[in-house]
Enzyme design. Structure first.
Site, PDB file in Angstrom:
ATOM      1  N   CYS A 101       4.245  24.614  14.666  1.00  0.00           N
ATOM      2  CA  CYS A 101       4.250  24.205  16.047  1.00  0.00           C
ATOM      3  C   CYS A 101       5.920  23.146  16.456  1.00  0.00           C
ATOM      4  O   CYS A 101       4.966  22.756  14.765  1.00  0.00           O
ATOM      5  CB  CYS A 101       3.286  23.341  16.605  1.00  0.00           C
ATOM      6  SG  CYS A 101       3.095  22.324  17.804  1.00  0.00           S
ATOM      7  N   HIS A 143      -1.689  29.696  21.946  1.00  0.00           N
ATOM      8  CA  HIS A 143      -1.525  28.387  21.192  1.00  0.00           C
ATOM      9  C   HIS A 143      -0.675  27.582  21.867  1.00  0.00           C
ATOM     10  O   HIS A 143      -0.800  26.417  22.250  1.00  0.00           O
ATOM     11  CB  HIS A 143      -0.839  28.717  20.500  1.00  0.00           C
ATOM     12  CG  HIS A 143       1.138  27.716  18.966  1.00  0.00           C
ATOM     13  ND1 HIS A 143       0.316  27.638  17.965  1.00  0.00           N
ATOM     14  CD2 HIS A 143       1.516  26.813  19.839  1.00  0.00           C
ATOM     15  CE1 HIS A 143       0.629  25.830  17.714  1.00  0.00           C
ATOM     16  NE2 HIS A 143       1.879  25.760  19.148  1.00  0.00           N
ATOM     17  N   GLU A 144       0.069  28.215  23.365  1.00  0.00           N
ATOM     18  CA  GLU A 144       0.963  27.473  23.626  1.00  0.00           C
ATOM     19  C   GLU A 144      -0.147  26.933  24.827  1.00  0.00           C
ATOM     20  O   GLU A 144      -0.128  25.797  24.964  1.00  0.00           O
ATOM     21  CB  GLU A 144       2.311  28.618  24.233  1.00  0.00           C
ATOM     22  CG  GLU A 144       2.930  28.716  23.883  1.00  0.00           C
ATOM     23  CD  GLU A 144       3.401  27.323  23.455  1.00  0.00           C
ATOM     24  OE1 GLU A 144       3.557  26.181  23.638  1.00  0.00           O
ATOM     25  OE2 GLU A 144       4.177  27.473  22.138  1.00  0.00           O
ATOM     26  N   HIS A 147      -2.374  24.240  24.191  1.00  0.00           N
ATOM     27  CA  HIS A 147      -1.606  22.834  24.311  1.00  0.00           C
ATOM     28  C   HIS A 147      -2.097  21.664  25.338  1.00  0.00           C
ATOM     29  O   HIS A 147      -2.031  21.022  26.049  1.00  0.00           O
ATOM     30  CB  HIS A 147      -0.045  23.020  24.226  1.00  0.00           C
ATOM     31  CG  HIS A 147       0.662  22.474  22.932  1.00  0.00           C
ATOM     32  ND1 HIS A 147       0.167  21.381  22.155  1.00  0.00           N
ATOM     33  CD2 HIS A 147       1.161  23.670  22.751  1.00  0.00           C
ATOM     34  CE1 HIS A 147       1.406  22.005  20.957  1.00  0.00           C
ATOM     35  NE2 HIS A 147       1.823  22.832  20.892  1.00  0.00           N
TER      36      HIS A 147
END
Ligand code: NI
Length: 178
Positions: A101, A143-144, A147
């Site tokens: 990341c 994953h994104e 955030h």
């Protein structure tokens, strides 16, 4: 071309739950997305979420049309702008793989993710995106989108023996700043 500063783990702004984007196809939104692509490209990111540059909105970008030197073996993911995403796992399949990341530079960890997902949302013009994907593409989206709810991948790691410095785990990999 504007490269924005990427916030690093420990910054409280990475821990917020982002609100939805309510206005599409505005000059400010297009400028923000342009800056995000400039920033992602400058550091060879696989994706970037608006909170990583301190912008508290449900907006992520990911994908490239060429091989990423940080993930040379990864399949290509189409260049995508995704707003207000919703992820629905398909089935119960899970797999673990290495993630890095841009907000956690220099490290990689083994992270479990749903193997197959459907994701929906909007592009920058307000047009609907609705895709069913698997594998690396599904991993990048998960994953994104993490955030956007204040989650960084180390919070998902189950086995901390599988977490370490990229330069030690993958000697010879051109991982740049990651
Ligand atoms: Ni990230």
């Amino acid at each position: 071309m504007t490269i924005r500063e990427i916030l690093k783990m420990g910054d409280e702004r990475l821990l917020r739950v982002a609100p939805a984007v309510t206005e599409f196809d505005t000059d400010a939104l297009h400028q923000l997305i342009s800056d995000m692509f400039d920033t992602m490209r400058a550091v060879s990111g696989a994706g970037l979420a608006a909170p990583q540059i301190g912008v508290d909105l449900q907006l992520v970008i990911f994908g490239t049309d060429e091989v990423n030197p940080r993930y040379p073996d990864a399949p290509l993911v189409p260049r995508t702008v995704l707003l207000n995403p919703v992820i629905t796992p398909i089935g119960t399949g899970e797999e673990e793989d290495w993630e890095g990341c841009l907000s956690v530079p220099g490290l990689r960890g083994m992270v479990p993710r749903h193997t197959h997902i459907r994701y929906t949302g909007f592009d920058q013009y307000g047009d609907v995106i609705d895709r069913t994907v698997e594998g690396f593409h599904a991993r990048v989206v998960q994953h994104e989108c993490d955030h956007l709810i204040g989650k960084l991948y180390p919070m998902r790691i189950r086995d901390f023996t599988q977490f370490g410095y990229t330069s030690v785990l993958f000697p010879g990999l051109d991982a740049g700043d990651d």
